[in-house]
Design an enzyme around this catalytic site. Structure first.
Site, mmCIF file in Angstrom:
data_model
loop_
_atom_site.group_PDB
_atom_site.id
_atom_site.type_symbol
_atom_site.label_atom_id
_atom_site.label_comp_id
_atom_site.label_asym_id
_atom_site.label_seq_id
_atom_site.Cartn_x
_atom_site.Cartn_y
_atom_site.Cartn_z
ATOM 1 N N VAL A 99 28.840 17.688 43.757
ATOM 2 C CA VAL A 99 27.858 18.763 43.739
ATOM 3 C C VAL A 99 26.550 18.150 43.241
ATOM 4 O O VAL A 99 26.564 17.335 42.307
ATOM 5 C CB VAL A 99 28.284 19.902 42.795
ATOM 6 C CG1 VAL A 99 27.235 21.014 42.780
ATOM 7 C CG2 VAL A 99 29.648 20.451 43.197
ATOM 8 N N CYS A 100 25.446 18.546 43.876
ATOM 9 C CA CYS A 100 24.118 18.151 43.391
ATOM 10 C C CYS A 100 24.018 16.609 43.362
ATOM 11 O O CYS A 100 24.483 15.943 44.290
ATOM 12 C CB CYS A 100 23.897 18.790 42.026
ATOM 13 S SG CYS A 100 22.193 18.844 41.432
ATOM 14 N N THR A 101 23.473 16.052 42.318
ATOM 15 C CA THR A 101 23.311 14.594 42.258
ATOM 16 C C THR A 101 24.616 13.858 41.927
ATOM 17 O O THR A 101 24.593 12.634 41.764
ATOM 18 C CB THR A 101 22.236 14.219 41.225
ATOM 19 O OG1 THR A 101 22.567 14.842 39.988
ATOM 20 C CG2 THR A 101 20.858 14.664 41.678
ATOM 21 N N ALA A 149 24.801 20.573 48.064
ATOM 22 C CA ALA A 149 23.401 20.527 47.622
ATOM 23 C C ALA A 149 23.321 20.839 46.120
ATOM 24 O O ALA A 149 24.299 20.657 45.395
ATOM 25 C CB ALA A 149 22.589 21.499 48.464
#
Lengths: 208, 208
Positions: A99-101, A149
């Site tokens: 998730v995310c970075t 994202a």
């Protein structure tokens, strides 16, 4: 089925908890919170700690791996303990996800080279520099690698993967029990939709 | 401004973390995780603990209170330490809020009597029996009392309240940084939308 959610200092809490409450609610799944050491792991703002109950050394054959992100890429790309663990467990996972970075850790571990993937919208260039092929989709599947994202997208990723693993009925039960019928008060959740001054402020003031 | 998120054994993690990542990201806000005792507090599934950093006795004048829910109403309505604290701090709050069955604690503390409010869709009757007037909205404002529907609705509540406190621009920055552009893979997030067999399964198998 064992789902391992990795924790490390400066992770973003919702990145981990979104998949925990969706994917982690699958019947029969054992969900473990794993880190270099057991005990409290502090989040990006420092004020919230989630307790890791297993060490990386103890979790050697997870079926699903989830890597949350955090605002400073060095916490993902420079985290040797995390990257070593990802390289060690990835060969036997069914799904390796982020998730995310969190995807920056997967990429830095060499797992996303040439693969379609995503990350927080402010980290797309960094993801590309690590060898992945960034896309604008919210949840990206490339083989067994699933990247989502920014931050809240882990909920969508978790439900999508829940459906792949145990079918639409089970995933919909999880969606209904978490009452995931989103009604955001604004339509500013992506750089394409947010007002220009909001996007500009984030780029100039909040990009790490 | 101090935002106090209450923790207690068997709380649902996303109920607390949704508001934490939205409302709690307001510039200048101090967000504290408060419980009867400091230390790890276990969630409803037992496998995830969040660390409480303050005791109820230490947090006497929060500006905003957030009460998460959990699947068994006795954990909200029978929690004397929580209810006593809510009664003690409510007179000086700016906003007293809840997510999911957290509203059952507000109601049991006598704070929602005659007020419009909401809760998890499976707990509407319990909320009514405690003196509130349940509605079908996702986020309900009645004076300074703000209640949200099940689990994930705390994200919508947090963003809405962020906008009330510091304006639309700040709230939209938080929405964009958390990339809250929801794209659920199913449309099953409320009992009005989910397939009948999904609703029936939840009612028969998962209602506490």
């Amino acid at each position: 089925m064992q789902i391992a959610i990795a924790l490390y200092e400066n992770f973003t809490a919702l990145d981990a908890v979104g998949p925990y409450e969706t994917l982690g609610n699958l019947p029969g799944a054992e969900t473990v919170l794993v880190a270099e050491r057991t005990g409290p792991v502090r989040n990006d703002r420092g004020g919230l700690s989630v307790v890791a109950t297993r060490t990386f050394a103890e979790v050697t054959r997870p079926d699903v791996v989830v890597v949350p992100g955090g605002p400073d890429p060095v916490n993902q790309t420079g985290n040797k303990a995390l990257l070593d663990w990802l390289r060690a467990v990835d060969p036997t996972t069914t799904w390796t996800t982020s998730v995310c970075t969190g995807s920056l850790a997967l990429a830095a571990a060499g797992l996303l080279t040439g693969r379609r993937a995503t990350t927080h919208w402010l980290a797309m260039d960094t993801l590309e520099s690590l060898g992945a092929r960034p896309t604008g989709e919210r949840v990206v599947f490339d083989g067994k690698y699933v990247t989502a994202a920014g931050v809240s997208s882990g909920i969508d990723m978790g439900l999508t993967l829940a459906g792949r693993l145990q079918g639409d009925m089970v995933a919909q039960v999880i969606q209904l029990m978490t009452e995931y019928d989103p009604q955001p008060p604004y339509d500013a959740g992506s750089p394409d939709k947010a007002p220009a001054e909001v996007v500009a402020f984030c780029r100039s003031e909040l990009q790490t």
